[in-house]
Design an enzyme around this catalytic site. Structure first.
Site, PDB file in Angstrom:
ATOM      1  N   CYS A   1       0.869  -1.183   0.000  1.00  0.00           N
ATOM      2  CA  CYS A   1       0.000   0.000   0.000  1.00  0.00           C
ATOM      3  C   CYS A   1       0.904   1.231   0.000  1.00  0.00           C
ATOM      4  CB  CYS A   1      -0.910  -0.026   1.227  1.00  0.00           C
ATOM      5  SG  CYS A   1      -2.068   1.362   1.270  1.00  0.00           S
TER       6      CYS A   1
ATOM      7  N   HIS B   1      -1.608  -5.139 -10.388  1.00  0.00           N
ATOM      8  CA  HIS B   1      -2.227  -3.986 -11.056  1.00  0.00           C
ATOM      9  C   HIS B   1      -2.396  -4.242 -12.542  1.00  0.00           C
ATOM     10  CE1 HIS B   1      -2.040  -0.916  -7.828  1.00  0.00           C
ATOM     11  NE2 HIS B   1      -1.085  -1.710  -7.366  1.00  0.00           N
TER      12      HIS B   1
ATOM     13  N   GLU C   1      -9.697   0.175  -6.762  1.00  0.00           N
ATOM     14  CA  GLU C   1      -8.841  -0.665  -5.948  1.00  0.00           C
ATOM     15  C   GLU C   1      -9.479  -2.010  -5.596  1.00  0.00           C
ATOM     16  OE1 GLU C   1      -6.661   0.606  -2.619  1.00  0.00           O
ATOM     17  OE2 GLU C   1      -6.407   2.683  -3.334  1.00  0.00           O
TER      18      GLU C   1
ATOM     19  N   CYS D   1      -4.177   6.184  -5.141  1.00  0.00           N
ATOM     20  CA  CYS D   1      -3.630   4.838  -4.932  1.00  0.00           C
ATOM     21  C   CYS D   1      -2.135   4.926  -5.216  1.00  0.00           C
ATOM     22  CB  CYS D   1      -4.303   3.831  -5.859  1.00  0.00           C
ATOM     23  SG  CYS D   1      -3.683   2.147  -5.673  1.00  0.00           S
TER      24      CYS D   1
ATOM     25  N   GLY E   1      -0.860   2.080  -7.207  1.00  0.00           N
ATOM     26  CA  GLY E   1      -1.448   2.252  -8.542  1.00  0.00           C
ATOM     27  C   GLY E   1      -0.699   3.290  -9.358  1.00  0.00           C
TER      28      GLY E   1
HETATM   29  N1  LIG Z   1      -6.201  -2.144  -2.719  1.00  0.00           N
HETATM   30  C1  LIG Z   1      -4.785  -2.540  -2.720  1.00  0.00           C
HETATM   31  C2  LIG Z   1      -4.156  -2.223  -1.336  1.00  0.00           C
HETATM   32  C3  LIG Z   1      -4.090  -0.719  -1.074  1.00  0.00           C
HETATM   33  C4  LIG Z   1      -3.337   0.001  -2.139  1.00  0.00           C
HETATM   34  C5  LIG Z   1      -3.496   1.516  -2.179  1.00  0.00           C
HETATM   35  N2  LIG Z   1      -4.313   2.108  -1.165  1.00  0.00           N
HETATM   36  C6  LIG Z   1      -2.136   2.190  -2.258  1.00  0.00           C
HETATM   37  O1  LIG Z   1      -1.986   3.353  -1.841  1.00  0.00           O
HETATM   38  O2  LIG Z   1      -1.207   1.545  -2.843  1.00  0.00           O
HETATM   39  C7  LIG Z   1      -4.674  -4.043  -2.988  1.00  0.00           C
HETATM   40  O3  LIG Z   1      -5.653  -4.752  -2.745  1.00  0.00           O
HETATM   41  O4  LIG Z   1      -3.604  -4.469  -3.440  1.00  0.00           O
END
Ligand SMILES: N[C@H](CCC[C@H](N)C(=O)O)C(=O)O
Length: 275
Positions: free
Chosen positions: A74, A160, A209, A218, A221
């Protein structure tokens, strides 16, 4: 009562819990309730700060999406984690070594108030994303409701898919994101980015997400979008990524090297919640 700190990175928001100085037992239902914006505190992810498993790192931290599922990376959360342990006096250094399920990372609290994260080395092989494909490609194609969508795929510690679009404001983030997030192509589901390239060093991005839905920002992301754009030849490092919640800065020198993420991390309030 569970003590927590509410934090955010460009509007991607977190409940951060010190699991070193308090006993924390949260099952999936408790995590979902905690993340619920009506029956709980409300957040995109929950971060648990734990003691290190070895003397090679300062902390371990665990990440849970709003649906209660545990994940490995994250980017915005990593920055908030660093701010949290520094503000709480759990460490007296501005360079922090941390271990997550994705591996080890180094974070730097910078003079201007931003946090820089070494997010690890991106992985491109389908088996490492993971993605069901016969071989690595710079562009994959998937059909959703009769429309072919082309995407790049990468893991930055989490999976991703990045779709390049002409205008992110017009992108079908919810409709296509919902389908692709849980598409059979992605055995562990995936985070779905919609990227609009503005110039070689600048792009806009919206992310649906995994386990949470569309967020205001994100971090992983943004890293994934920059890496995919650089590999597809539409971007060059450094890259500014504008998300609905604000701008993140990404640096990447190519395959086999770590990707770096810089951006803000803000403490919003402290609280206690009955669990
Ligand atoms: N939803 C993402 C985790 C949080 C990523 C996001 N909040 C960030 O800032 O990288 C996943 O399931 O891999």
């Amino acid at each position: 009562m569970l003590r927590f700190t509410k934090m955010q990175g460009l509007g991607n928001d977190f409940v951060v819990i010190d699991a070193i100085h308090q006993t924390v037992n949260l099952d999936e239902a408790a995590l979902r309730r905690l993340a619920d914006r009506h029956y709980g505190i409300g957040c995109d992810q929950i971060l648990l700060v734990e003691p290190p498993a070895s003397d090679e790192v300062d902390f371990r931290y665990r990440i849970f999406n709003a649906d209660g599922g545990e994940v490995s990376q994250c980017g915005n959360g990593a920055r908030c984690f660093a701010r949290f342990v520094r503000e709480k006096g759990l460490i007296d250094r501005d360079e922090i070594r941390v271990e997550t399920a994705a591996g080890r990372m180094v974070l730097w609290l910078e003079a201007g108030g931003e946090v820089r994260v070494e997010m690890g080395v991106p992985r491109h092989a389908p088996a490492e994303v993971p993605l069901l494909a016969d071989r690595e490609r710079s562009v994959y194609t998937v059909n959703v409701e009769g429309v072919d969508w082309q995407f790049g795929a990468v893991s930055v510690g989490n999976p991703h898919a990045v779709i390049t679009v002409a205008d992110v404001d017009e992108a079908p983030v919810a409709r296509v994101g919902t389908v692709l997030e849980r598409h059979e192509l992605f055995p562990e589901r995936a985070n779905i980015g919609f990227m609009q390239v503005l110039d070689l060093h600048h792009a806009r991005l919206r992310v649906y997400e995994r386990g949470t839905g569309e967020t205001l920002a994100c971090g992983s992301g943004a890293c994934a979008a920059a890496v995919v754009g650089i590999l597809q030849g539409t971007l060059e490092s450094p890259v500014r990524i504008d998300l609905p919640g604000g701008t993140l800065r990404i640096g990447w020198q190519g395959r086999g090297t770590p990707v770096y993420l810089s951006g803000p991390a803000v403490t919003v309030f402290e609280g206690r919640m009955a669990t």
